[in-house]
Structures are given as C-alpha cells and as structure tokens.
Write an enzyme that holds these catalytic residues in place. Structure first.
Site, PDB file in Angstrom:
ATOM      1  N   ASP A  16       0.817  -1.216   0.000  1.00 23.67           N
ATOM      2  CA  ASP A  16       0.000   0.000   0.000  1.00 23.67           C
ATOM      3  C   ASP A  16       0.857   1.275   0.000  1.00 23.67           C
ATOM      4  OD1 ASP A  16      -2.289   1.504   0.092  1.00 23.67           O
ATOM      5  OD2 ASP A  16      -2.592   1.302   2.243  1.00 23.67           O
ATOM      6  N   ASN A  43     -10.441  -2.977  -6.657  1.00 24.69           N
ATOM      7  CA  ASN A  43      -9.589  -2.057  -7.422  1.00 24.69           C
ATOM      8  C   ASN A  43     -10.119  -1.759  -8.829  1.00 24.69           C
ATOM      9  OD1 ASN A  43      -6.469  -3.233  -5.943  1.00 24.69           O
ATOM     10  ND2 ASN A  43      -7.700  -1.443  -5.413  1.00 24.69           N
TER      11      ASN A  43
HETATM   12  C1  FPP Z   1      -2.216   0.090  -3.242  1.00 28.08           C
HETATM   13  O1  FPP Z   1      -1.658   1.376  -3.167  1.00 28.08           O
HETATM   14  C2  FPP Z   1      -1.549  -0.638  -4.295  1.00 28.08           C
HETATM   15  C3  FPP Z   1      -2.179  -1.212  -5.355  1.00 28.08           C
HETATM   16  C4  FPP Z   1      -3.650  -1.184  -5.545  1.00 28.08           C
HETATM   17  C5  FPP Z   1      -1.414  -1.875  -6.417  1.00 28.08           C
HETATM   18  C6  FPP Z   1      -0.266  -2.722  -5.944  1.00 28.08           C
HETATM   19  C7  FPP Z   1       0.504  -3.136  -7.108  1.00 28.08           C
HETATM   20  C8  FPP Z   1       1.829  -3.078  -7.197  1.00 28.08           C
HETATM   21  C9  FPP Z   1       2.737  -2.717  -6.098  1.00 28.08           C
HETATM   22  C10 FPP Z   1       2.465  -3.517  -8.469  1.00 28.08           C
HETATM   23  C11 FPP Z   1       2.695  -4.981  -8.342  1.00 28.08           C
HETATM   24  C12 FPP Z   1       3.298  -5.493  -9.503  1.00 28.08           C
HETATM   25  C13 FPP Z   1       3.447  -6.801  -9.727  1.00 28.08           C
HETATM   26  C14 FPP Z   1       4.231  -7.160 -10.876  1.00 28.08           C
HETATM   27  C15 FPP Z   1       2.892  -7.866  -8.867  1.00 28.08           C
HETATM   28  P1  FPP Z   1      -2.581   2.636  -3.489  1.00 28.08           P
HETATM   29  O2  FPP Z   1      -2.515   2.892  -4.947  1.00 28.08           O
HETATM   30  O3  FPP Z   1      -3.962   2.390  -2.959  1.00 28.08           O
HETATM   31  O4  FPP Z   1      -1.855   3.752  -2.694  1.00 28.08           O
HETATM   32  P2  FPP Z   1      -2.526   4.983  -1.946  1.00 28.08           P
HETATM   33  O5  FPP Z   1      -3.331   4.412  -0.818  1.00 28.08           O
HETATM   34  O6  FPP Z   1      -1.356   5.770  -1.471  1.00 28.08           O
HETATM   35  O7  FPP Z   1      -3.368   5.714  -2.950  1.00 28.08           O
END
Ligand code: FPP
Length: 248
Positions: A28, A76
């Site tokens: 996250d 998501n």
């Molecule tokens: C949550 O952070 C993260 C996600 C919804 C995506 C996670 C994916 C990756 C780290 C890429 C993974 C890649 C592979 C190849 C497995 P957020 O976007 O909700 O962050 P925020 O809360 O700060 O907005």
C-alpha cells in the site's frame, strides 16, 4: 528469578530468530508516494512493482517458504481506467520477465483470486508461469490478483455446496480444515505475519479466513520506499510478539 517473571529476551538480529513460514504483504501507498512527487499514480505503481521484485527476492533469499502479496483487489476495478491499464501493463511485464529470465529460479509462482476477469493474454501468462514453476522447490510466491477475501469465501461456499449436492462431501464433514482446503491457498500454511506499509490499520479484504491468528505489523513507510531493512524490522517485531492463538 521469579518463575512468573519469565520474559522472552528481546531479539534484534534476524539470523537468530525463528522466521514466519508465511508472510502476507499489503503493498500500500503507491498513490501517495507518486502524489508527494507530483507524479501520476501509475509512476507510484511502477516504483511499487520494483519494490515487489526486490522484496520477493529478499524473502526467498532469507528462507521464507510462503509469501503472499496483494497486487490487485476485487475492489480495485473501481479505479480510473488509466490506472487499471497501467497496473495490467506492470503485471504483464513482470509475468513475461519471469518466464524469460527466471528459468533457473527456485520460486514457485501462484496466482490467487478470480482470474477470469483478466485478458486472455494475461491469463495465459499466469498459467504458463504456474506450469513452468510448479516443480521448483523454493518459496511459494502467491500473487493476489482480482483477489478479495469475501469473494474467496463465496466461491469456496459455492463449491462446497455443489460437492454436498453431488454427494462428494457430507454436510457433517465440513470442518475448518475442509473450508481451508477449498480456498485459493489450499495446502499452504496460514500467514503468521501480515505487513501493511503506509500506516493504514485495515485488513482491506486480504486473506480474511487465513489471517484469523496472523500478527499484523503496520509500518509507517510507503510501499515504494520499503526496503529490506523494513522487512527485517517487521520480522524482529514478529519474533518479539507472544502468540497465544486464543490460549494463555
Ligand atoms: C495500493 O496502493 C496498491 C495497489 C492497488 C497496487 C499494488 C501493485 C503493485 C505494487 C504492483 C505490483 C506489480 C506486480 C508485478 C505484482 P494505493 O494505490 O492504494 O496507494 P494509496 O493508498 O497511497 O493511494
């Protein structure tokens, strides 16, 4: 020394501690990381994907047997199309890279979640990676994609009901173990430790059934900034917890 004053000594070195068999990570904070830098959210996900590569490798190197990362939740899909497309591109790049470059690797790749929602191309890459890596003897890396703990339980209940209807299973024989066996993580130990960077105190629908007795470590670092030292810190915190599993 008083018998009742027996306190576990503080453990500070990861070479001395008992490692968790299974770690879960809620990756996250990518969006906030990008925002802080005036970059689009997709840049945060790219940086997060690099962190994922580094931390998965590190977990395998130090001898973790099972790692589950939360890459894309059933919720998501509500994000803007541009962001979803950027994430799908990152998954595709990683899966192609894994097939191309990880031939001699020991990591077993598995995907947990409802994969029917993905493009045929991504689906094929997931299947090829699972097939290619299934006989390896190293860490099992579960990538949770289109995963939701509630959806996982619904699917399990539907399959259990169908098996009861077809006389494959008796209703009296449904135990906690049977339910575990119908989940995506069937055959794997429950996570001992779940790490959530970015400071949020939520489970966000991650491994709901499996995390009944997991130790949560919430860390005040955004996922793209997460380093091996943060994982060590979480392992030390975990080792110093007193797990009682409902006992005393
Ligand atoms: C949550 O952070 C993260 C996600 C919804 C995506 C996670 C994916 C990756 C780290 C890429 C993974 C890649 C592979 C190849 C497995 P957020 O976007 O909700 O962050 P925020 O809360 O700060 O907005």
């Amino acid at each position: 020394m008083a018998f009742f004053n027996r306190k576990k000594p503080e453990l500070t070195d990861i070479s001395q501690i008992e490692l968790p068999a299974h770690i879960g990570i809620i990756m996250d904070g990518n969006g906030r990381w990008a925002k802080k830098r005036g970059l689009p959210r997709s840049a945060g996900h790219s940086a997060g994907a690099q962190t994922f590569r580094k931390i998965a490798r590190y977990c395998s190197d130090i001898g973790i047997k099972h790692l589950t990362v939360y890459a894309f939740s059933t919720e998501n899909w509500r994000r803007p199309e541009k962001e979803i497309n950027a994430l799908m591109k990152l998954f595709k790049e990683y899966l192609e890279e894994a097939l191309r470059d990880f031939k001699d690797d020991s990591i077993v790749l598995k995907f947990i979640g409802d994969r029917t929602a993905f493009s045929p191309e991504l689906l094929q890459l997931m299947e090829e990676n699972e097939e290619e890596s299934k006989d390896r003897d190293g860490m099992v890396l579960n990538i949770a994609m289109n995963y939701g703990g509630r959806a996982e339980l619904v699917t399990a209940m539907q399959r259990i009901a169908a098996d009861v209807k077809n006389d494959q299973l008796s209703a009296d024989a449904i135990t906690e173990q049977v339910i575990s066996d119908y989940l995506y993580t069937s055959g794997q130990p429950d996570p001992d430790l779940i790490i959530r960077p970015s400071g949020e105190h939520r489970t966000s629908n991650f491994l709901l059934w499996q995390s009944a007795y997991s130790e949560y470590v919430i860390m005040d670092v955004l996922w793209p900034d997460f380093k091996e030292e943060h994982l060590n810190q979480a392992l030390i915190e975990f080792a110093n917890r007193n797990r009682r599993f409902g006992g005393v």
